[in-house]
Design a protein around this motif. Structure first.
Motif, short mmCIF file in Angstrom:
data_model
loop_
_atom_site.label_atom_id
_atom_site.label_comp_id
_atom_site.label_asym_id
_atom_site.label_seq_id
_atom_site.Cartn_x
_atom_site.Cartn_y
_atom_site.Cartn_z
N VAL A 34 0.84 -1.20 0.00
CA VAL A 34 0.00 0.00 0.00
C VAL A 34 0.88 1.25 0.00
N ILE A 35 1.99 1.21 0.72
CA ILE A 35 2.91 2.34 0.72
C ILE A 35 3.52 2.52 -0.68
N VAL A 36 3.84 1.43 -1.35
CA VAL A 36 4.34 1.50 -2.72
C VAL A 36 3.30 2.14 -3.64
N ALA A 37 2.04 1.75 -3.49
CA ALA A 37 0.98 2.34 -4.31
C ALA A 37 0.86 3.83 -4.04
N PHE A 38 0.97 4.23 -2.78
CA PHE A 38 0.89 5.64 -2.42
C PHE A 38 2.07 6.43 -2.99
#
Length: 112
Positions: A34-38
């Motif tokens: 999710v951090i990568v997507a953000f």
């Protein structure tokens, strides 16, 4: 705001399951995904247009193919920023960015 969070979680899920398809990409946890997507959304909104503008002459000379290099570079920047996310090679990050943009488009299409 809720639409963005839903899109972020769906793209995070896609990032989390991407190492099953692409062998040279690894993601430690779902939170990392999710951090990568953000981070990818921020990089695509801020850094990618700057890189595209700076690389415009070479993009014109290569008939637009240099945009693929810009996309891979953005994925490598994300690899550098986010611990627990590693990328290797050229073709794997290119496919990663392509799949992530398809998922983002599909999720965005449902939310409109």
């Amino acid at each position: 705001m809720l639409n963005y969070i839903i899109r972020l979680i769906c793209c995070g899920a896609a990032v989390y399951f991407m190492p099953a398809i692409l062998s040279k990409i690894s993601v430690d946890t779902f939170t990392t995904a999710v951090i990568v997507a953000f981070v990818m959304s921020i990089l695509n909104a801020v850094v990618k247009p700057i890189l595209q503008l700076l690389s415009l002459p070479i993009t014109i000379l290569t008939l637009g193919f240099f945009y693929l290099v810009v996309n891979v570079f953005v994925v490598y920047i994300c690899d550098y920023i986010v611990p627990g996310f590693t990328v290797d090679g050229f073709l794997q990050p290119l496919i990663f960015g392509f799949i992530l943009s398809i998922v983002n488009g599909i999720v965005g299409g449902f939310q409109d």
